[in-house]
Design a protein around this motif. Structure first.
Motif, mmCIF file in Angstrom:
data_model
loop_
_atom_site.group_PDB
_atom_site.id
_atom_site.type_symbol
_atom_site.label_atom_id
_atom_site.label_comp_id
_atom_site.label_asym_id
_atom_site.label_seq_id
_atom_site.Cartn_x
_atom_site.Cartn_y
_atom_site.Cartn_z
ATOM 1 N N PHE A 64 68.738 88.516 -11.613
ATOM 2 C CA PHE A 64 69.409 87.342 -12.171
ATOM 3 C C PHE A 64 68.446 86.176 -12.421
ATOM 4 C CE2 PHE A 64 72.631 89.669 -9.779
ATOM 5 C CZ PHE A 64 73.619 89.815 -10.728
ATOM 6 N N GLY A 65 67.276 86.219 -11.796
ATOM 7 C CA GLY A 65 66.360 85.097 -11.887
ATOM 8 C C GLY A 65 66.736 84.010 -10.897
ATOM 9 N N HIS A 66 65.947 82.955 -10.833
ATOM 10 C CA HIS A 66 66.264 81.857 -9.914
ATOM 11 C C HIS A 66 65.752 80.527 -10.459
ATOM 12 C CE1 HIS A 66 62.222 83.208 -8.268
ATOM 13 N NE2 HIS A 66 62.005 81.935 -8.530
ATOM 14 N N GLU A 67 66.352 79.481 -9.947
ATOM 15 C CA GLU A 67 65.919 78.132 -10.270
ATOM 16 C C GLU A 67 64.918 77.653 -9.226
ATOM 17 O OE1 GLU A 67 66.629 76.644 -12.950
ATOM 18 O OE2 GLU A 67 68.419 77.641 -13.716
ATOM 19 N N LYS A 68 64.145 76.661 -9.588
ATOM 20 C CA LYS A 68 63.205 76.070 -8.652
ATOM 21 C C LYS A 68 63.953 75.560 -7.415
ATOM 22 C CE LYS A 68 59.723 72.394 -8.317
ATOM 23 N NZ LYS A 68 59.022 71.310 -9.063
ATOM 24 N N GLY A 69 63.442 75.918 -6.238
ATOM 25 C CA GLY A 69 64.044 75.471 -4.996
ATOM 26 C C GLY A 69 65.239 76.282 -4.535
ATOM 27 N N ALA A 70 65.535 77.392 -5.207
ATOM 28 C CA ALA A 70 66.696 78.206 -4.830
ATOM 29 C C ALA A 70 66.548 78.787 -3.434
ATOM 30 C CB ALA A 70 66.902 79.323 -5.850
ATOM 31 N N PHE A 71 65.314 79.021 -3.020
ATOM 32 C CA PHE A 71 65.031 79.537 -1.679
ATOM 33 C C PHE A 71 63.579 79.204 -1.362
ATOM 34 C CE2 PHE A 71 64.673 82.923 -4.822
ATOM 35 C CZ PHE A 71 63.357 83.311 -4.676
#
Length: 228
Positions: A64-71
């Motif tokens: 799905f991809g991720h945004e900056k700071g997601a983890f």
């Protein structure tokens, strides 16, 4: 040949395909063949090895991809496999090993053709076809609580089974000759003859690793073969 004829009947438009077969029979090769014969051939073929993504976070970040700071460690935005497959084909290899929680999310993404990146709240629309492959009995996996029944129903619109090599003995020698010629060209070696004794051994051997095992054996033979 029977499988290829069946593919011709639906390759112009397919909602989802499940390819079953033991490890090494050529499931990914068949998936790429379907993509290359389809109207999506000019677009991306994106493969996901579900067995190599055993945890929920790892799988969802990759797909799905991720945004900056997601983890922790997510230092920037990452586009996932779903996004990269837009316009083309998403190949979910060894889908029986997909983490259980992610199965619900991938089902929704396949049905709605939209998803959110990890840590994001923006819907991303995609247009893709999908092919899944497994070496497991997914119906048994459903019974034992390791695979979602609704996802199986979504995948199981068109099912193709590639028989193991031991069930298609007539394919063994043509495949062996094909790979002998291929690796002889690659390593600049002469193409060795297959003796009568060798033919008998190839046919009688059960090939637990299927075509992949045969291919690796032939490569090893060519590497050791010079002028003999």
């Amino acid at each position: 040949q029977a499988i290829l004829r069946e593919i011709d009947s639906f390759v112009d438009a397919f909602p989802g395909i499940l390819i079953e077969g033991e490890t090494g029979v050529g499931k990914e090769i068949l998936a790429r063949y379907i993509h290359n014969r389809s109207p999506r051939a000019g677009h991306a073929f994106i493969d996901v090895n579900c067995a190599a993504l055993p945890t929920e976070n790892l799988f969802q970040s990759e797909v799905f991809g991720h945004e900056k700071g997601a983890f922790t460690g997510a230092v920037g935005r990452k586009r996932g496999k779903l996004e990269l497959a837009d316009g083309g084909t998403l190949f979910l290899d060894e889908i029986g090993d997909m983490p259980l929680e992610s199965q619900g999310k991938i089902l929704r993404a396949l049905e709605t053709q939209e998803f959110e990146r990890l840590g994001g709240n923006q819907k991303i629309k995609v247009d893709l076809a999908f092919i899944a492959a497994t070496n497991k009995d997914l119906r048994r996996e459903v019974e034992e609580g390791r695979f979602r029944q609704d996802l199986l129903y979504r995948l199981d619109i068109i099912r193709l089974r590639i028989p193991p090599l031991r069930e298609r003995v007539d394919d063994i020698l043509p495949l062996a000759r094909y790979y002998l010629e291929e690796y002889a060209r690659k390593y600049r070696r002469p193409v060795p003859e297959i003796t009568e004794a060798a033919r008998g051994m190839l046919i009688e051997y059960p090939w637990p690793g299927n075509v992949r095992e045969l291919k690796n054996l032939v490569e090893r033979i060519i590497l050791r073969h010079r002028n003999r």
